[in-house]
Design a protein around this motif. Structure first.
Motif, PDB file in Angstrom:
ATOM      1  N   GLN A 277      55.387   3.896  51.517  1.00  0.00           N
ATOM      2  CA  GLN A 277      55.715   3.627  50.125  1.00  0.00           C
ATOM      3  C   GLN A 277      54.508   3.130  49.324  1.00  0.00           C
ATOM      4  OE1 GLN A 277      57.406   2.113  52.658  1.00  0.00           O
ATOM      5  NE2 GLN A 277      59.191   3.427  52.709  1.00  0.00           N
ATOM      6  N   ILE A 278      53.477   2.662  49.978  1.00  0.00           N
ATOM      7  CA  ILE A 278      52.339   2.078  49.286  1.00  0.00           C
ATOM      8  C   ILE A 278      51.142   3.017  49.398  1.00  0.00           C
ATOM      9  CG2 ILE A 278      50.780   0.099  49.183  1.00  0.00           C
ATOM     10  CD1 ILE A 278      52.998  -1.517  50.548  1.00  0.00           C
ATOM     11  N   PRO A 279      50.704   3.605  48.282  1.00  0.00           N
ATOM     12  CA  PRO A 279      49.545   4.482  48.354  1.00  0.00           C
ATOM     13  C   PRO A 279      48.263   3.694  48.613  1.00  0.00           C
ATOM     14  CG  PRO A 279      50.267   4.262  46.089  1.00  0.00           C
ATOM     15  CD  PRO A 279      51.267   3.533  46.947  1.00  0.00           C
ATOM     16  N   ARG A 280      47.306   4.320  49.259  1.00  0.00           N
ATOM     17  CA  ARG A 280      46.035   3.665  49.545  1.00  0.00           C
ATOM     18  C   ARG A 280      45.214   3.452  48.282  1.00  0.00           C
ATOM     19  NH1 ARG A 280      43.116   5.758  54.986  1.00  0.00           N
ATOM     20  NH2 ARG A 280      44.371   4.411  56.242  1.00  0.00           N
ATOM     21  N   HIS A 281      45.215   4.449  47.427  1.00  0.00           N
ATOM     22  CA  HIS A 281      44.423   4.395  46.207  1.00  0.00           C
ATOM     23  C   HIS A 281      45.320   4.653  45.006  1.00  0.00           C
ATOM     24  CE1 HIS A 281      40.919   4.543  48.780  1.00  0.00           C
ATOM     25  NE2 HIS A 281      41.445   5.592  49.378  1.00  0.00           N
ATOM     26  N   ARG A 282      45.002   4.037  43.899  1.00  0.00           N
ATOM     27  CA  ARG A 282      45.757   4.310  42.668  1.00  0.00           C
ATOM     28  C   ARG A 282      45.314   5.657  42.105  1.00  0.00           C
ATOM     29  NH1 ARG A 282      48.772   0.147  40.107  1.00  0.00           N
ATOM     30  NH2 ARG A 282      48.564  -1.750  41.311  1.00  0.00           N
ATOM     31  N   PRO A 283      46.231   6.393  41.517  1.00  0.00           N
ATOM     32  CA  PRO A 283      45.863   7.685  40.939  1.00  0.00           C
ATOM     33  C   PRO A 283      44.889   7.518  39.774  1.00  0.00           C
ATOM     34  CG  PRO A 283      48.253   7.364  40.916  1.00  0.00           C
ATOM     35  CD  PRO A 283      47.642   6.121  41.423  1.00  0.00           C
ATOM     36  N   VAL A 284      44.020   8.480  39.604  1.00  0.00           N
ATOM     37  CA  VAL A 284      43.043   8.457  38.518  1.00  0.00           C
ATOM     38  C   VAL A 284      43.753   8.566  37.170  1.00  0.00           C
ATOM     39  CG1 VAL A 284      41.072   9.690  37.529  1.00  0.00           C
ATOM     40  CG2 VAL A 284      41.302   9.493  39.991  1.00  0.00           C
ATOM     41  N   GLU A 285      44.866   9.309  37.139  1.00  0.00           N
ATOM     42  CA  GLU A 285      45.581   9.563  35.889  1.00  0.00           C
ATOM     43  C   GLU A 285      46.408   8.378  35.428  1.00  0.00           C
ATOM     44  OE1 GLU A 285      46.219  11.349  38.688  1.00  0.00           O
ATOM     45  OE2 GLU A 285      44.948  13.083  38.377  1.00  0.00           O
TER      46      GLU A 285
END
Length: 110
Positions: free
Chosen positions: A84-92
């Protein structure tokens, strides 16, 4: 003679094992390496994220062992992964739009 192996988990924990537990530890290490390689390295090019179903398929391919989705979830949490927790935040990602939505729309939706 018993062989010992030290498994290092992403959360800093670990275990020392021998015999059957050693084989399981080696499998866990292989699974962590496979997950770190990412979905594209294992043929999931259209969507660049892991899902429980994809991890279950990967386990079948690597180890010829089937797990339910709940079982895969428990294994992932055991080795320190949380889908549920992404490693990196999306650029967008637009922080201003998110803040506006949280302050204006979310209270009305409650």
């Amino acid at each position: 003679m018993a062989y010992l192996v030290r498994v290092r988990y992403p959360d800093g924990g670990g275990l020392t094992a021998d015999g059957r537990a050693r084989r399981e530890a080696v499998r866990l290490q292989a699974a962590v390496r496979a997950l770190d390689e990412g979905p594209a390295a294992h043929g999931y090019i259209e969507d660049q994220r892991w899902t429980l179903a994809r991890v279950a398929e990967l386990i079948v391919r690597l180890f010829r062992q089937r797990f339910t989705l709940r079982g895969v979830s428990l294994l992932l949490h055991r080795i320190g992964f949380s889908p549920q927790i992404p490693r990196h935040r999306p650029v967008e990602r637009d922080e201003a739009a998110i803040t506006t939505w949280r302050r204006g729309v979310w209270p009305q939706a409650k």
